[in-house]
Enzyme design. Structure first.
Site, PDB file in Angstrom:
ATOM      1  N   HIS A  17      -2.555  12.678 -52.683  1.00 10.66           N
ATOM      2  CA  HIS A  17      -2.515  13.039 -51.259  1.00 10.66           C
ATOM      3  C   HIS A  17      -1.063  13.143 -50.825  1.00 10.66           C
ATOM      4  CE1 HIS A  17      -4.360  12.264 -46.988  1.00 10.66           C
ATOM      5  NE2 HIS A  17      -3.267  13.027 -46.916  1.00 10.66           N
ATOM      6  N   HIS A  19       1.312  16.278 -48.836  1.00 13.16           N
ATOM      7  CA  HIS A  19       1.439  17.645 -48.292  1.00 13.16           C
ATOM      8  C   HIS A  19       2.838  18.125 -48.654  1.00 13.16           C
ATOM      9  CE1 HIS A  19      -2.129  17.100 -45.629  1.00 13.16           C
ATOM     10  NE2 HIS A  19      -1.776  15.828 -45.754  1.00 13.16           N
ATOM     11  N   HIS A 197      -9.689  15.595 -45.182  1.00 16.02           N
ATOM     12  CA  HIS A 197      -9.222  14.470 -44.384  1.00 16.02           C
ATOM     13  C   HIS A 197     -10.369  14.092 -43.441  1.00 16.02           C
ATOM     14  CE1 HIS A 197      -5.289  15.709 -45.746  1.00 16.02           C
ATOM     15  NE2 HIS A 197      -4.630  14.909 -44.925  1.00 16.02           N
ATOM     16  N   GLU A 200      -9.353   9.471 -40.473  1.00 17.19           N
ATOM     17  CA  GLU A 200      -7.947   9.079 -40.276  1.00 17.19           C
ATOM     18  C   GLU A 200      -7.815   8.623 -38.818  1.00 17.19           C
ATOM     19  OE1 GLU A 200      -5.097  12.303 -40.598  1.00 17.19           O
ATOM     20  OE2 GLU A 200      -3.389  10.931 -40.782  1.00 17.19           O
ATOM     21  N   ASP A 278       1.327  10.971 -48.440  1.00 21.19           N
ATOM     22  CA  ASP A 278       0.975  11.870 -47.335  1.00 21.19           C
ATOM     23  C   ASP A 278       2.123  12.827 -46.989  1.00 21.19           C
ATOM     24  OD1 ASP A 278      -0.799  12.954 -45.543  1.00 21.19           O
ATOM     25  OD2 ASP A 278      -0.807  11.278 -44.142  1.00 21.19           O
ATOM     26  N   ASP A 279       3.059  12.385 -46.151  1.00 19.65           N
ATOM     27  CA  ASP A 279       4.199  13.223 -45.737  1.00 19.65           C
ATOM     28  C   ASP A 279       5.472  12.371 -45.876  1.00 19.65           C
ATOM     29  OD1 ASP A 279       2.729  15.656 -44.536  1.00 19.65           O
ATOM     30  OD2 ASP A 279       1.740  13.940 -43.598  1.00 19.65           O
TER      31      ASP A 279
HETATM   32  N1  ADE Z   1      -1.106  17.436 -42.258  1.00 25.97           N
HETATM   33  C1  ADE Z   1      -0.067  16.831 -42.815  1.00 25.97           C
HETATM   34  N2  ADE Z   1      -0.244  15.508 -42.793  1.00 25.97           N
HETATM   35  C2  ADE Z   1      -1.436  15.268 -42.204  1.00 25.97           C
HETATM   36  C3  ADE Z   1      -2.183  14.112 -41.903  1.00 25.97           C
HETATM   37  N3  ADE Z   1      -1.759  12.887 -42.190  1.00 25.97           N
HETATM   38  N4  ADE Z   1      -3.365  14.268 -41.277  1.00 25.97           N
HETATM   39  C4  ADE Z   1      -3.815  15.477 -40.975  1.00 25.97           C
HETATM   40  N5  ADE Z   1      -3.154  16.592 -41.238  1.00 25.97           N
HETATM   41  C5  ADE Z   1      -1.971  16.501 -41.853  1.00 25.97           C
HETATM   42 ZN    ZN Z   2      -2.712  14.065 -45.239  1.00 30.11          ZN
END
Ligand code: ADE
Ligand code: ZN
Length: 337
Positions: A17, A19, A197, A200, A278-279
């Site tokens: 996971h 992006h 997703h 969350e 994630d990011d």
């Molecule tokens: N796009 C990038 N990161 C995300 C996240 N944590 N939740 C939903 N969309 C995303």
């Molecule tokens: Zn994500």
């Protein structure tokens, strides 16, 4: 610091996971903007870093979509992806399944092929030069409509060989999985792997929909599933993999304090949770920083860490022979330490 930092550094792991647009570091964002003569609403790299404070998912997404404006050429996507692979490799990530958001780019006038070609070339080089295996998952932006998602799916069909699966991301609340039931049916017919997703920020109902309507094979986040014991039972019984992202949950205020993070509870309940970034450029760390943050806050022991790494391997989309190779490497490491 935890007594297990060195163990985490060396632990062979997978990432399921991340992006790719969320790996855009402030320095690269700045350099790309300067290179292309683009005006940024920031005066310096530090200024960008200071803007990375979010009250919720939408706060983050607004900055994330703005940041990706500097990605314009195949070369930009190549640089972004290869830089991530180098970091992942340095953290002993053996295999990574990477998300990208084609609609975040086609909506700005880029060809579907521009991000795809740049990312695909970097993944090939990552395999060859770093020995890191990978897959690419294209996410539909759930705040856009079904027709836009169908258009994106059709754009992807000629490139099926380069795209492992489809996912669903962006603003969760108000955009339930049911909105994309038909798109996901078409994606499954085309033999894409399917993830989404859910849970969350959204309620357990959204996770039920992701399971029953989208027929997902892996759940991204899934934190709010814990509010529904029947749902937990279903996820445990089916062995569903959960891609949990601790620093993301903290930065987007899904948890107020890392000591309240549900990861340890998830493991105790028998959920197949793994650790992911994630990011990472926006949330303060790559996969090892995520492992370290939860380990420090929840008092995880090496056996928990091995379980988390193993859950990642089990939930990945590689075949059984490749899984065995990774599990053997993990077992060897666990026995030697
Ligand atoms: N796009 C990038 N990161 C995300 C996240 N944590 N939740 C939903 N969309 C995303
Ligand atoms: Zn994500």
């Amino acid at each position: 610091m935890t007594p297990h930092d060195a163990f985490i550094d060396g632990l062979p792991k997978v990432e399921l996971h991340v992006h790719i647009e969320g790996t855009l570091e402030p320095q690269m964002l700045w350099d790309k903007a300067v290179e292309q003569n683009l005006k940024l609403p920031f005066q310096s790299v530090d200024d960008i870093q200071r803007a990375y404070n979010f009250g919720n998912l939408q706060d983050f997404l607004d900055i994330y979509y703005q940041g990706m404006n500097v990605l314009r050429s195949e070369r930009d996507f190549y640089d972004l992806t290869f830089a991530y692979l180098e970091k992942a490799h340095a953290q002993n990530v053996m295999h990574s399944e990477i998300f990208f958001d084609p609609q975040g780019h086609t909506s700005r006038g880029l060809a579907f092929e521009t991000p795809l070609n740049g990312i695909t070339q970097a993944l090939a080089d990552g395999r060859e030069k770093l020995g890191i295996s990978s897959g690419l998952i294209m996410c539909f932006l759930r705040h856009l409509d079904e027709a836009d998602a169908f258009k994106t799916l059709n754009q992807a069909l000629p490139y099926k060989a380069h795209i492992l699966g489809v996912g669903l991301d962006s603003s969760e609340l108000g955009h339930p999985p049911s909105k994309f039931e038909r798109v996901f049916a078409a994606a499954r017919d085309a033999e894409f792997r399917v993830v989404a997703h859910a849970g969350e920020e959204g309620p357990p109902d959204y996770v039920w929909e992701a399971l029953d309507l989208l027929k997902i094979e892996r759940l991204d986040h899934g934190n709010r599933s814990l509010e529904d014991p029947k749902l937990v039972e279903r996820l445990v019984a089916s062995g569903m993999g959960l891609t949990v992202c601790p620093l993301s949950n903290l930065k987007l205020c899904g948890v107020k304090d890392m000591r309240e993070h549900p990861l340890r509870r998830m493991l105790d309940l028998g959920l197949k949770a793994g650790v992911n970034s994630d990011d990472p450029a926006y949330f303060g760390g790559y996969v090892n920083e995520n492992y370290k943050a939860v380990t420090a806050a929840l008092g995880l022991e090496p056996h928990h860490l091995v379980t988390l790494a193993r859950n990642g391997i089990d939930a990945s989309f590689i075949d059984d022979a490749e899984k065995k190779v990774l599990r053997d490497r993990l077992d060897l490491y666990a026995t030697a330490h």
